[in-house]
Design a protein around this motif. Structure first.
Motif, PDB file in Angstrom:
ATOM      1  N   GLN A  49       0.859  -1.180   0.000  1.00  0.00           N
ATOM      2  CA  GLN A  49       0.000   0.000   0.000  1.00  0.00           C
ATOM      3  C   GLN A  49       0.897   1.232   0.000  1.00  0.00           C
ATOM      4  OE1 GLN A  49      -2.595  -0.402   3.426  1.00  0.00           O
ATOM      5  NE2 GLN A  49      -4.200  -1.302   2.142  1.00  0.00           N
ATOM      6  N   ILE A  50       0.517   2.212  -0.788  1.00  0.00           N
ATOM      7  CA  ILE A  50       1.320   3.422  -0.927  1.00  0.00           C
ATOM      8  C   ILE A  50       0.525   4.619  -0.409  1.00  0.00           C
ATOM      9  CG2 ILE A  50       2.508   4.968  -2.526  1.00  0.00           C
ATOM     10  CD1 ILE A  50       2.797   2.571  -4.435  1.00  0.00           C
ATOM     11  N   LEU A  51       1.076   5.287   0.599  1.00  0.00           N
ATOM     12  CA  LEU A  51       0.489   6.535   1.088  1.00  0.00           C
ATOM     13  C   LEU A  51       1.080   7.684   0.285  1.00  0.00           C
ATOM     14  CD1 LEU A  51      -0.290   7.655   4.635  1.00  0.00           C
ATOM     15  CD2 LEU A  51       1.269   9.088   3.321  1.00  0.00           C
ATOM     16  N   TYR A  52       0.246   8.677  -0.023  1.00  0.00           N
ATOM     17  CA  TYR A  52       0.733   9.826  -0.785  1.00  0.00           C
ATOM     18  C   TYR A  52      -0.129  11.048  -0.478  1.00  0.00           C
ATOM     19  CZ  TYR A  52      -3.184   8.858  -3.976  1.00  0.00           C
ATOM     20  OH  TYR A  52      -4.445   8.650  -4.506  1.00  0.00           O
ATOM     21  N   ILE A  53       0.351  12.197  -0.908  1.00  0.00           N
ATOM     22  CA  ILE A  53      -0.345  13.470  -0.746  1.00  0.00           C
ATOM     23  C   ILE A  53      -0.805  13.958  -2.110  1.00  0.00           C
ATOM     24  CG2 ILE A  53      -0.089  15.903  -0.097  1.00  0.00           C
ATOM     25  CD1 ILE A  53      -0.109  14.065   2.320  1.00  0.00           C
ATOM     26  N   GLU A  54      -2.034  14.464  -2.160  1.00  0.00           N
ATOM     27  CA  GLU A  54      -2.513  15.135  -3.374  1.00  0.00           C
ATOM     28  C   GLU A  54      -2.764  16.602  -3.046  1.00  0.00           C
ATOM     29  OE1 GLU A  54      -5.828  14.826  -6.959  1.00  0.00           O
ATOM     30  OE2 GLU A  54      -5.778  13.294  -5.388  1.00  0.00           O
ATOM     31  N   VAL A 105      -4.071  22.705   3.494  1.00  0.00           N
ATOM     32  CA  VAL A 105      -3.108  21.823   2.827  1.00  0.00           C
ATOM     33  C   VAL A 105      -2.618  20.787   3.829  1.00  0.00           C
ATOM     34  CG1 VAL A 105      -0.738  21.700   1.920  1.00  0.00           C
ATOM     35  CG2 VAL A 105      -2.319  23.386   1.002  1.00  0.00           C
ATOM     36  N   VAL A 106      -2.530  19.540   3.382  1.00  0.00           N
ATOM     37  CA  VAL A 106      -1.897  18.457   4.139  1.00  0.00           C
ATOM     38  C   VAL A 106      -0.545  18.181   3.487  1.00  0.00           C
ATOM     39  CG1 VAL A 106      -2.115  16.073   4.914  1.00  0.00           C
ATOM     40  CG2 VAL A 106      -4.163  17.481   4.603  1.00  0.00           C
ATOM     41  N   ARG A 107       0.504  17.991   4.288  1.00  0.00           N
ATOM     42  CA  ARG A 107       1.836  17.798   3.721  1.00  0.00           C
ATOM     43  C   ARG A 107       2.715  16.975   4.664  1.00  0.00           C
ATOM     44  NH1 ARG A 107       5.137  23.312   3.284  1.00  0.00           N
ATOM     45  NH2 ARG A 107       6.909  21.906   3.536  1.00  0.00           N
ATOM     46  N   ASP A 108       3.828  16.499   4.147  1.00  0.00           N
ATOM     47  CA  ASP A 108       4.940  15.924   4.908  1.00  0.00           C
ATOM     48  C   ASP A 108       4.552  14.725   5.781  1.00  0.00           C
ATOM     49  OD1 ASP A 108       6.230  18.185   3.858  1.00  0.00           O
ATOM     50  OD2 ASP A 108       5.870  19.345   5.686  1.00  0.00           O
ATOM     51  N   PRO A 109       3.941  13.686   5.222  1.00  0.00           N
ATOM     52  CA  PRO A 109       3.591  12.532   6.048  1.00  0.00           C
ATOM     53  C   PRO A 109       4.812  11.694   6.427  1.00  0.00           C
ATOM     54  CG  PRO A 109       3.151  12.037   3.761  1.00  0.00           C
ATOM     55  CD  PRO A 109       3.588  13.488   3.809  1.00  0.00           C
ATOM     56  N   GLU A 110       4.712  10.994   7.538  1.00  0.00           N
ATOM     57  CA  GLU A 110       5.728  10.032   7.965  1.00  0.00           C
ATOM     58  C   GLU A 110       5.027   8.915   8.717  1.00  0.00           C
ATOM     59  OE1 GLU A 110       9.886   8.765   8.451  1.00  0.00           O
ATOM     60  OE2 GLU A 110       8.796  10.079   7.069  1.00  0.00           O
ATOM     61  N   ILE A 111       5.253   7.685   8.307  1.00  0.00           N
ATOM     62  CA  ILE A 111       4.571   6.529   8.894  1.00  0.00           C
ATOM     63  C   ILE A 111       5.384   5.978  10.058  1.00  0.00           C
ATOM     64  CG2 ILE A 111       3.807   4.169   8.405  1.00  0.00           C
ATOM     65  CD1 ILE A 111       3.170   5.146   5.554  1.00  0.00           C
ATOM     66  N   GLY A 115       3.965   0.847  11.361  1.00  0.00           N
ATOM     67  CA  GLY A 115       3.081   0.978  10.215  1.00  0.00           C
ATOM     68  C   GLY A 115       1.634   1.263  10.561  1.00  0.00           C
ATOM     69  N   GLN A 116       1.342   1.629  11.814  1.00  0.00           N
ATOM     70  CA  GLN A 116      -0.045   1.783  12.261  1.00  0.00           C
ATOM     71  C   GLN A 116      -0.493   3.243  12.371  1.00  0.00           C
ATOM     72  OE1 GLN A 116      -2.091  -0.998  12.643  1.00  0.00           O
ATOM     73  NE2 GLN A 116      -0.254  -1.845  11.657  1.00  0.00           N
ATOM     74  N   LYS A 117       0.441   4.188  12.326  1.00  0.00           N
ATOM     75  CA  LYS A 117       0.086   5.594  12.476  1.00  0.00           C
ATOM     76  C   LYS A 117       0.803   6.426  11.415  1.00  0.00           C
ATOM     77  CE  LYS A 117      -0.783   5.435  17.467  1.00  0.00           C
ATOM     78  NZ  LYS A 117      -0.441   6.014  18.796  1.00  0.00           N
ATOM     79  N   VAL A 118       0.287   7.620  11.214  1.00  0.00           N
ATOM     80  CA  VAL A 118       0.938   8.551  10.300  1.00  0.00           C
ATOM     81  C   VAL A 118       0.997   9.925  10.957  1.00  0.00           C
ATOM     82  CG1 VAL A 118      -1.238   9.065   9.089  1.00  0.00           C
ATOM     83  CG2 VAL A 118       0.949   9.556   7.978  1.00  0.00           C
ATOM     84  N   LEU A 119       2.147  10.517  10.880  1.00  0.00           N
ATOM     85  CA  LEU A 119       2.438  11.844  11.414  1.00  0.00           C
ATOM     86  C   LEU A 119       2.499  12.792  10.228  1.00  0.00           C
ATOM     87  CD1 LEU A 119       3.421  13.321  14.072  1.00  0.00           C
ATOM     88  CD2 LEU A 119       5.741  12.626  13.410  1.00  0.00           C
ATOM     89  N   ASP A 155       7.543  18.886   8.208  1.00  0.00           N
ATOM     90  CA  ASP A 155       8.569  17.844   8.061  1.00  0.00           C
ATOM     91  C   ASP A 155       8.790  17.010   9.324  1.00  0.00           C
ATOM     92  OD1 ASP A 155       9.085  18.521   5.439  1.00  0.00           O
ATOM     93  OD2 ASP A 155      10.787  19.820   5.914  1.00  0.00           O
ATOM     94  N   PRO A 156       7.748  16.450   9.935  1.00  0.00           N
ATOM     95  CA  PRO A 156       7.980  15.653  11.153  1.00  0.00           C
ATOM     96  C   PRO A 156       8.455  14.241  10.845  1.00  0.00           C
ATOM     97  CG  PRO A 156       5.652  15.634  10.599  1.00  0.00           C
ATOM     98  CD  PRO A 156       6.318  16.532   9.582  1.00  0.00           C
ATOM     99  N   ILE A 157       9.249  13.686  11.741  1.00  0.00           N
ATOM    100  CA  ILE A 157       9.631  12.271  11.670  1.00  0.00           C
ATOM    101  C   ILE A 157       9.596  11.670  13.075  1.00  0.00           C
ATOM    102  CG2 ILE A 157      11.097  12.551   9.627  1.00  0.00           C
ATOM    103  CD1 ILE A 157      13.539  12.268  11.533  1.00  0.00           C
ATOM    104  N   TYR A 158       9.346  10.359  13.136  1.00  0.00           N
ATOM    105  CA  TYR A 158       9.399   9.626  14.395  1.00  0.00           C
ATOM    106  C   TYR A 158      10.844   9.265  14.716  1.00  0.00           C
ATOM    107  CZ  TYR A 158       4.328   8.704  14.070  1.00  0.00           C
ATOM    108  OH  TYR A 158       2.966   8.806  13.995  1.00  0.00           O
ATOM    109  N   LEU A 159      11.181   9.303  15.998  1.00  0.00           N
ATOM    110  CA  LEU A 159      12.456   8.801  16.487  1.00  0.00           C
ATOM    111  C   LEU A 159      12.262   7.422  17.099  1.00  0.00           C
ATOM    112  CD1 LEU A 159      13.901  12.010  18.190  1.00  0.00           C
ATOM    113  CD2 LEU A 159      14.639  10.985  16.027  1.00  0.00           C
ATOM    114  N   PRO A 160      13.306   6.614  17.164  1.00  0.00           N
ATOM    115  CA  PRO A 160      13.176   5.260  17.739  1.00  0.00           C
ATOM    116  C   PRO A 160      12.695   5.263  19.180  1.00  0.00           C
ATOM    117  CG  PRO A 160      15.236   5.474  16.539  1.00  0.00           C
ATOM    118  CD  PRO A 160      14.651   6.844  16.606  1.00  0.00           C
ATOM    119  N   ASP A 161      12.983   6.335  19.932  1.00  0.00           N
ATOM    120  CA  ASP A 161      12.576   6.379  21.338  1.00  0.00           C
ATOM    121  C   ASP A 161      11.160   6.922  21.522  1.00  0.00           C
ATOM    122  OD1 ASP A 161      12.873   9.069  20.824  1.00  0.00           O
ATOM    123  OD2 ASP A 161      14.491   9.402  22.256  1.00  0.00           O
TER     124      ASP A 161
END
Length: 792
Positions: A49-54, A105-111, A115-119, A155-161
């Motif tokens: 499955q591919i998540l994307y922004i339009e 506008v929605v932008r900059d997703p990060e899973i 694989g259960q959430k999106v930021l 531009d958010p990203i998840y960290l391992p912690d």
């Protein structure tokens, strides 16, 4: 409890139609045009499955970082609303919409790693700011994480912690070669608590991603005595903000920008975008291998379009505007397969939102480029919806109660571009701060790029000397520096003349210890083992010794240099109506700087790097050692005898790249260069009276010496052609006297303590102070083990 209440409110507002629409049902045909896939693409993407922004492509603007269009900023009107975040099931061909908005506008997703959430970042309507949100991958559980007003969080990203890193304009600062809002890296807890700044470079830090070793890879744009358009490269930093370091492309003239880096799984390669300075954040898709170099074309493994390889290392800051087919947001599946947003078509010469359209493509290194999805609008940010392995988690090393950090250099003589530097010749190391730009003016000075306001003849920044420390006989140095400052180092000889200077910034987090092998050392070399411990590391680090015994303050030509010229030079170098070829070193202010400052440059008395090239410069190649002015003050110049202190001040001015203004704030935002006390109508009248085109003088390319004296209007050289025309002469002098009056009433910033900022700048400074206070509250909360959130 308060977050549960907020979530309930969000869902209620959503149902009312004010909030962006969320849908969990499948729809075929409306969100995107589906493409019949080839067998190769289906095999590579089977079960995915591919998540994307339009959304619409960002409106063209001045720089590739200008995508925020933040309310209240110069390009606010370019915001184009409408868009969605969707998920495409490759096997079924179905598309589901997670969230959709017509006004925002929605932008900059990060899973998330499971694989259960999106930021992601979202702006609900044109007057809203970008905030960070999180939701479940099925479209449920939407919650807002950040709430600060008047700033953009992207531009958010998840960290391992479990923490989050993102880019924000929470430290409001502006592009030094124009007027656009910039952003830095910040870190927060998973629920939005304790937001703290982890990057303090003076321009832009964005598009963060994670390397497998736990470090954060990001792209950074900065100035320190550099050209405005070729100082964008990839950097790395630990998640707590310690150990910022160059990764690739910091000293490369072409591409002008290296952005959007992501490590390819199970490899040491990074896929990224080679772009231009003056362009949208798109360009060629490239794979780099840092093991082969940190700046050169040898590190280039592959590139799309193939023909764009000719510009790597051989073009200019905007060469990649010519790629024709534009790529952005590359997402690696493995070493050979990629997803990417790519233009389907581009209108030749187009410069509007609708002049290009992008879709999601599958790319293979065998030459395959296949359109997967096309939407009604352009499509961006493709990524797989699946669990992935967490990188290494790097523990927090930052001390939130300290005010300083420690730098050390093992051997200043170890490194490149040090030709002619003999061991023992370096006696001191100077630490200089390059402060951020907190305000901007409507009008500018054309110092290669447009400075708004005018700051210097050619370079963009003001400078503040934090102090100096001794360099030991073995070339080592160790010293304390205030944390959170964007600084650089200069090597000085026994006379305090600059031998070599950094042209990139470094910084320390509180309590951080960081160092280097030498000056411009080979960053791919291993640290030599054995040998004696550097002398400077056998004792406590030095405290910075204040320059000239004074507390750190921003360097001012008028305050530091001009008094020396007044004392020693004015007897022979004042305005002379009978000899206009004479070098005038008077303090008289003109529309942009002062007479002495302009004339030192026009006469080529100084040889400085200005807004210099991307490449590292050789030792002794610019500054006090290379300037004619030094020969004069060190030699036999009649009866002139300068003290050692006076010489050192002049050396320092040249080695700071010939700065003039100490501050970015000004009193005359709407006037020429943001500094001129005359209105446009008055300048026009003066031009008509004297026949001189003053517009051509508002640039570092000018060849004419200073033409106006506001201090002594009658001495202005521009009046020479009308001195015998009493009526014209009287009108012209009257205009210049009005300028003198205004400068006395509202000083423009030649000397910091005299400045009276315009009302707009006072408002911008107040906003900066408020944001600084919020950051301090978060830092105190972290130190006390508490939680502090954005005020809602």
């Amino acid at each position: 409890m308060k977050h549960s209440l907020f979530l309930s409110c969000c869902l209620a507002v959503c149902a009312s139609g004010v909030f962006p629409v969320m849908a969990q049902t499948f729809s075929n045909g409306l969100p995107a045009k589906q493409i019949v896939l080839s067998q190769k693409a289906r095999e590579a993407l089977k079960g995915k499955q591919i998540l994307y922004i339009e959304r619409e492509q960002y409106a063209p603007d001045h720089h590739n970082t200008a995508t925020l269009f933040q309310p209240g900023e110069i390009n606010e009107a370019s915001f184009a609303p409408g868009g969605a975040m969707r998920v495409y099931d490759v096997d079924s061909g179905k598309i589901r919409t997670l969230i959709e908005t017509t006004e925002g506008v929605v932008r900059d997703p990060e899973i998330s790693f499971d694989g259960q959430k999106v930021l992601f970042s979202m702006r609900q309507h044109p007057k809203d700011s970008y905030h960070l949100y999180e939701m479940n991958i099925d479209g449920s559980g939407l919650r807002q994480l950040t709430f600060a007003e008047g700033v953009s969080d992207i531009d958010p990203i998840y960290l391992p912690d479990g923490n989050i890193i993102f880019t924000s304009t929470r430290q409001p600062k502006y592009c030094m070669c124009n007027r656009h809002i910039m952003g830095n890296l910040f870190r927060m807890e998973a629920d939005g608590a304790n937001i703290t700044q982890i990057g303090v470079s003076t321009l832009f830090e964005g598009h963060a991603s994670l390397l497998s070793d736990g470090r954060v890879l990001y792209d950074r744009w900065e100035y320190v005595d550099r050209n405005f358009g070729d100082a964008q490269g990839l950097w790395v930093v630990n998640p707590d903000g310690t150990k910022h370091a160059i990764y690739y492309g910091n000293n490369t003239a072409s591409p002008g920008g290296v952005i959007d880096g992501r490590q390819i799984p199970n490899s040491d390669l990074v896929v990224c975008t080679f772009t231009s300075c003056h362009e949208r954040p798109w360009g060629a898709m490239a794979i780099i291998d840092r093991r082969k170099g940190v700046d050169n074309e040898a590190a280039l493994v592959d590139i799309w379009p193939k023909e764009s390889a000719k510009w790597v290392g051989n073009g200019n800051l905007d060469s990649f505007k010519g790629v024709g087919t534009f790529y952005e947001d590359p997402f690696p599946l493995d070493e050979n397969n990629f997803l990417v947003s790519r233009t389907i078509w581009v209108k030749p010469g187009g410069w509007n939102i609708t002049d290009a359209k992008s879709g999601i493509y599958y790319v293979n290194r065998d030459g395959t480029e296949e359109l997967l999805l096309e939407g009604n609008q352009s499509l961006f940010d493709p990524m797989l919806v699946e669990a992935r392995q967490k990188p290494v988690s790097i523990p927090m090393m930052r001390n939130f109660t300290a005010e300083e950090g420690q730098f050390y250099v093992e051997n200043v003589y170890e490194g490149t571009h040090m030709a002619g530097v003999k061991p023992g010749s370096v006696k001191y190391l100077r630490v200089v701060e390059s402060p951020e730009k907190r305000t901007w003016t409507v009008r500018g000075w054309f110092g290669e790029g447009e400075q708004a306001p005018g700051m210097n003849w050619h370079s963009f920044e003001n400078k503040q000397i934090l102090g100096e420390v001794p360099v030991e006989e073995d070339g080592s140095a160790s010293f304390m520096v205030p944390a959170g400052k964007h600084v650089y180092f200069q090597l000085l000889d026994k006379d305090k003349k600059m031998i070599q200077s950094m042209r990139s910034g470094v910084s320390l987090m509180p309590g951080e210890v960081n160092g280097c092998i030498g000056c411009h050392e080979d960053r791919l070399a291993t640290v030599p083992m054995g040998g004696q411990r550097p002398i400077a590391l056998n004792r406590k680090p030095n405290k910075l010794q204040p320059w000239m015994g004074e507390e750190p303050h921003k360097f001012s030509f008028m305050e530091e240099v001009q008094p020396i010229l007044d004392k020693h030079c004015m007897k022979c170098h004042d305005f002379d109506r009978n000899n206009r070829k004479k070098l005038v070193l008077a303090r008289d202010k003109n529309p942009f700087f002062n007479a002495a400052y302009i004339n030192l440059y026009v006469s080529k008395a100084v040889h400085l790097v200005g807004g210099g090239p991307a490449a590292i410069q050789q030792a002794y190649s610019w500054g006090s050692h290379a300037s004619k002015l030094t020969e004069i003050i060190d030699g036999d110049h009649g009866s002139i005898r300068l003290s050692q202190k006076e010489k050192e001040i002049l050396y320092t001015w040249m080695d700071l790249n010939g700065v003039y203004y100490p501050v970015y704030e000004s009193s005359f935002s709407d006037h020429w260069a943001g500094r001129c006390p005359l209105t446009d109508e008055e300048v026009k009248q003066l031009s008509e009276l004297t026949g001189l085109d003053f517009g051509r003088l508002n640039s570092w390319t000018r060849t004419q010496p200073a033409q106006i004296s506001f201090d002594r209007p009658e001495e202005s050289p521009c009046l020479d052609v009308i001195r015998n025309d009493k009526e014209k002469y009287k009108k012209a002098v009257s205009i210049l006297k009005e300028g003198r009056k205004r400068l006395k009433e509202t000083p423009r910033g030649d000397i910091e303590k005299d400045l009276i900022p315009c009302e707009k700048h006072q408002g911008q400074l107040r906003k900066y102070a408020v944001r600084l206070e919020e950051n301090l509250k978060s830092n105190c909360s972290i130190a006390e083990g508490d939680k502090y959130y954005d005020p809602k």
